[in-house]
Design a protein around this motif. Structure first.
Motif, mmCIF file in Angstrom:
data_model
loop_
_atom_site.group_PDB
_atom_site.id
_atom_site.type_symbol
_atom_site.label_atom_id
_atom_site.label_comp_id
_atom_site.label_asym_id
_atom_site.label_seq_id
_atom_site.Cartn_x
_atom_site.Cartn_y
_atom_site.Cartn_z
ATOM 1 N N TYR A 165 -26.468 -13.770 -13.077
ATOM 2 C CA TYR A 165 -26.104 -15.102 -12.902
ATOM 3 C C TYR A 165 -24.605 -14.939 -12.161
ATOM 4 O O TYR A 165 -24.298 -15.630 -11.315
ATOM 5 C CB TYR A 165 -25.868 -16.078 -13.872
ATOM 6 N N ASN B 99 -30.785 -25.678 -15.385
ATOM 7 C CA ASN B 99 -31.104 -24.595 -15.652
ATOM 8 C C ASN B 99 -32.248 -24.643 -16.512
ATOM 9 O O ASN B 99 -32.414 -25.755 -17.323
ATOM 10 C CB ASN B 99 -30.017 -23.516 -16.131
ATOM 11 N N LEU C 179 -32.739 -21.911 -11.654
ATOM 12 C CA LEU C 179 -31.665 -22.699 -11.682
ATOM 13 C C LEU C 179 -31.631 -23.323 -10.091
ATOM 14 O O LEU C 179 -31.761 -22.609 -9.306
ATOM 15 C CB LEU C 179 -30.324 -21.715 -11.835
#
Lengths: 332, 73
Positions: free
Chosen positions: A267, A283, A319
């Motif tokens: 991420y 998410n 996400l």
């Protein structure tokens, strides 16, 4: 556009002041909010700047200061074309659908084919509940303007923007197509029995059991460069059935995803070059669980953790992120 | 950059999957895939799918960042 993690009193005050809000949190808090320009959906999980957290005393809300006008509604399964028909000429749409609802199932299958769907951003998430209450509580969505809620409809917030603001809607999917067998399906849907594995007719549930496949990893398909996941909900080898959190689509080639070594680091890499803190992101609860994101930061991406995400279409283990920005001078 | 006309073969090649430009916009990626699936499942024909992709580019300025990739493919 601003994100905040607030008490019900603070969110109520924002609503009363006329703010346009996209709100996620526990049902008991959402029920206390006054009428106004907002939609909401249930969840008990959030990603904040310092990591994932489960809280029942706060609401995550995003305020769209840029909104010139808004509309809200809860659409039934038969009204989903309204999602496109009721939008403004320039703006975007936020949606929330309850997990396991009729509206979600229908949008997942028919939404991708709505005429004009891809002309304007559609961002959102699937409302959920605490995982230890899945059997006793129903996810719900709220229309703040009407003062109504639903466990079966899709809540929509249409936002009109000035021409000087543009919307960026994107996804961060840590999964890529693996190197294993190809899976394809003659019939689509959330539940399947038979499929083709490398072109050979096969019962998917039994194949998964025989091969010992890790169903924490999703099936992944390459959508012209966008990696799109379908996550496993249940594998019943005795009855030869597999259930997914999103429908598989006939004509699409899937492979089991390549494992992700370090979610948090991935991420951080994905956030490079983006102002993640200024975005609203949703998410997936499966990432939260499998990647053990509680207490673990995700590159600055903040927002609710939900039972699925929308970036035009229903997504799993992905996400989705929305941001607003000034139109570059050369495009004005 | 001018948008190629609807009858330019590049639109048909993209929705047929014989041309795979390096697209950056999520909406365009999803639409192209949706059109390819529709053609493959015979829910629409190649001509209508190509017209739909052309319409999308004419209508949506945000998609123009992919025009050079489309035209170079």
């Amino acid at each position: 556009m601003k994100n905040a993690f607030l008490t019900v009193e603070a969110v109520g005050a924002m609503i009363t002041s006329g703010a346009t809000l996209f709100i996620s949190g526990p049902e008991a808090l959402l029920r206390q909010l006054p009428r106004g320009k907002w939609i909401g959906g249930t969840t008990a999980y959030f990603i904040l700047e310092d990591g994932g957290v489960s809280r029942e005393d706060r609401l995550f809300c995003t305020c769209f200061d840029e909104a010139m006008d808004v509309r809200t509604a809860i659409l039934s399964s038969d009204q989903l074309s309204g999602l496109v028909e009721r939008r403004y000429d320039h703006g975007f749409t936020c949606v929330m659908a309850p997990a396991f609802s009729g509206a979600l199932q229908r949008y997942a299958v028919e939404g991708p084919g709505l005429p004009g769907l891809y002309d304007q951003p559609v961002f959102g998430c699937v409302a959920g509940v605490r995982l230890d209450r899945v059997d006793t509580e129903m996810p719900k969505v709220f229309d703040g303007a009407a003062g109504t809620f639903s466990h079966d409809g899709l809540a929509a917030l249409w936002v009109e923007l000035p021409e000087t603001i543009e919307v960026d809607l994107d996804i961060v999917n840590l999964f890529t197509v693996g190197v294993g067998s190809e899976f394809s399906f003659a019939e689509g849907g959330f539940e399947v029995a038979e499929c083709l594995v490398d072109g050979r007719p096969t019962n998917l549930a039994r194949h998964i059991e025989e091969q010992g496949l890790d169903t924490r990893l999703p099936l992944v398909a390459d959508y012209a460069g966008a990696m799109i996941n379908v996550s496993f909900q249940a594998v019943d080898a005795d009855n030869g059935r597999v259930r997914f959190y999103a429908p598989v689509v006939p004509g699409v080639i899937y492979r089991l995803a390549r494992p992700v070594a370090d979610y948090a680091l991935a991420y951080v890499d994905a956030a490079k070059g983006r102002s993640a803190a200024g975005m609203l992101s949703c998410n997936c609860i499966l990432n939260y669980l499998y990647a053990e994101l509680e207490g673990c930061s995700t590159g600055g991406f903040v927002g609710p953790v939900t039972f699925g995400e929308f970036a035009y279409i229903l997504l799993n283990q992905t996400l989705s992120c929305l941001s607003l920005r000034d139109v570059p001078a050369e495009h004005k | 950059m001018d948008i190629p006309p609807a009858n330019n073969i590049l639109w048909s090649r993209i929705v047929a999957g014989t041309s795979n430009p390096d697209i950056s916009t999520l909406a365009t990626r999803l639409l192209i895939t949706r059109l390819r699936i529709s053609v493959s499942n015979q829910e629409t024909n190649l001509l209508n799918a190509a017209l739909e992709l052309h319409r999308f580019f004419v209508k949506n300025k945000f998609a123009h960042r992919d025009l050079s990739a489309i035209m170079g493919a």
